[in-house]
Design a protein around this motif. Sequence first.
Motif, PDB file in Angstrom:
ATOM      1  N   ARG A 212       0.811  -1.216   0.000  1.00  0.00           N
ATOM      2  CA  ARG A 212       0.000   0.000   0.000  1.00  0.00           C
ATOM      3  C   ARG A 212       0.847   1.270   0.000  1.00  0.00           C
ATOM      4  N   SER A 213       2.147   1.124  -0.047  1.00  0.00           N
ATOM      5  CA  SER A 213       3.029   2.281  -0.110  1.00  0.00           C
ATOM      6  C   SER A 213       3.133   2.778  -1.554  1.00  0.00           C
ATOM      7  N   ASP A 214       3.729   3.947  -1.731  1.00  0.00           N
ATOM      8  CA  ASP A 214       3.946   4.479  -3.077  1.00  0.00           C
ATOM      9  C   ASP A 214       5.079   3.753  -3.786  1.00  0.00           C
ATOM     10  N   ARG A 215       6.001   3.243  -2.990  1.00  0.00           N
ATOM     11  CA  ARG A 215       7.215   2.654  -3.559  1.00  0.00           C
ATOM     12  C   ARG A 215       7.726   1.579  -2.619  1.00  0.00           C
ATOM     13  N   LEU A 216       8.248   0.517  -3.188  1.00  0.00           N
ATOM     14  CA  LEU A 216       8.745  -0.616  -2.409  1.00  0.00           C
ATOM     15  C   LEU A 216      10.206  -0.849  -2.781  1.00  0.00           C
ATOM     16  N   ILE A 217      11.077  -0.776  -1.777  1.00  0.00           N
ATOM     17  CA  ILE A 217      12.510  -1.008  -1.989  1.00  0.00           C
ATOM     18  C   ILE A 217      12.919  -2.213  -1.162  1.00  0.00           C
ATOM     19  N   ARG A 218      13.389  -3.267  -1.822  1.00  0.00           N
ATOM     20  CA  ARG A 218      13.806  -4.477  -1.112  1.00  0.00           C
ATOM     21  C   ARG A 218      15.324  -4.496  -1.000  1.00  0.00           C
ATOM     22  N   LEU A 219      15.792  -4.692   0.232  1.00  0.00           N
ATOM     23  CA  LEU A 219      17.224  -4.762   0.507  1.00  0.00           C
ATOM     24  C   LEU A 219      17.641  -6.207   0.734  1.00  0.00           C
ATOM     25  N   THR A 220      18.820  -6.539   0.285  1.00  0.00           N
ATOM     26  CA  THR A 220      19.447  -7.831   0.553  1.00  0.00           C
ATOM     27  C   THR A 220      20.916  -7.592   0.842  1.00  0.00           C
ATOM     28  N   ASP A 221      21.383  -8.055   1.997  1.00  0.00           N
ATOM     29  CA  ASP A 221      22.797  -7.892   2.378  1.00  0.00           C
ATOM     30  C   ASP A 221      23.271  -6.445   2.248  1.00  0.00           C
ATOM     31  N   GLY A 222      22.394  -5.520   2.639  1.00  0.00           N
ATOM     32  CA  GLY A 222      22.766  -4.114   2.641  1.00  0.00           C
ATOM     33  C   GLY A 222      22.681  -3.412   1.309  1.00  0.00           C
ATOM     34  N   ARG A 223      22.262  -4.116   0.269  1.00  0.00           N
ATOM     35  CA  ARG A 223      22.170  -3.516  -1.065  1.00  0.00           C
ATOM     36  C   ARG A 223      20.723  -3.496  -1.553  1.00  0.00           C
ATOM     37  N   ILE A 224      20.431  -2.605  -2.471  1.00  0.00           N
ATOM     38  CA  ILE A 224      19.101  -2.554  -3.066  1.00  0.00           C
ATOM     39  C   ILE A 224      18.979  -3.666  -4.099  1.00  0.00           C
ATOM     40  N   ALA A 225      18.037  -4.596  -3.839  1.00  0.00           N
ATOM     41  CA  ALA A 225      17.811  -5.712  -4.755  1.00  0.00           C
ATOM     42  C   ALA A 225      16.662  -5.427  -5.720  1.00  0.00           C
ATOM     43  N   ASP A 226      15.638  -4.715  -5.264  1.00  0.00           N
ATOM     44  CA  ASP A 226      14.494  -4.373  -6.106  1.00  0.00           C
ATOM     45  C   ASP A 226      13.983  -3.002  -5.703  1.00  0.00           C
ATOM     46  N   ASP A 227      13.448  -2.266  -6.680  1.00  0.00           N
ATOM     47  CA  ASP A 227      12.908  -0.938  -6.447  1.00  0.00           C
ATOM     48  C   ASP A 227      11.673  -0.789  -7.327  1.00  0.00           C
TER      49      ASP A 227
END
Length: 248
Positions: A212-227
């Motif tokens: 339900r957010s405007d944007r979803l940022i997925r982190l893995t091991d401290g890095r951005i994996a998906d945006d």
Amino acid sequence: MHTVNGAAINISGLVKHFRTGTAPLKAVDNVTLEIAAGSMVALTGPSGSGKSTLLHLIGAIEQADAGTIRIDDLKITTLRRAALAAYRRQVGFVFQRFHLLPALTVLDNVIAPVLPYRTRNDHSTRARELLAEVGLTGRERALPAQLSGGQQQRVAIARALMAKPRLLLADEPTGNLDSTTGNQILDLLLRLRDEHQMTIILATHDQRIAARSDRLIRLTDGRIADDLDLTDGEDPTDTLSRATRLRL
């Protein structure tokens, strides 16, 4: 459509290490990111992926080892102690465990963060107005132990708004709540975002909250994996399915 008056965030090459034994652990590893003013962004990922650390860096609770963070035109990664303290007073924080002071009333818990600072505002009047906004009129004299978990989180949100922040940071704000109450808290955050014209960044494991957010940022091991941009008009069911596939 909400009026855009929140804080714009620009992060470049951000790095944060923690030492575990003899080896350093990169909790945030070369993160570069821009967040538009007035948006609500969900940080997701498994435990240890760097969500909370990134929030703490943006809120100046932790200090970066490398990289820069700009909040509007303010470069917070180069601020000295007094300037950092002034910046923190302009940021609202909401935590999973509420962090209410058990011996203080609801009203006094909301007022507590601004008591050390000189201001012309009537603290009590503003605190009562905020408690009314979060649906707690009549509970001003209650102690935290007399409230449900959802009510305590509403107090925490009111407290975070006392200093009129343009940026609100929430770390697992629904983590200790059942799904119904969690959705109510998210509804509240979205409404308050619009009314108070804030940028909100929240860390969460909850797929429905993230979707339900405007944007979803997925982190893995401290890095951005998906945006992912979730403002494209996609059906909420499809958005949740897409978020679920990312194994938040």
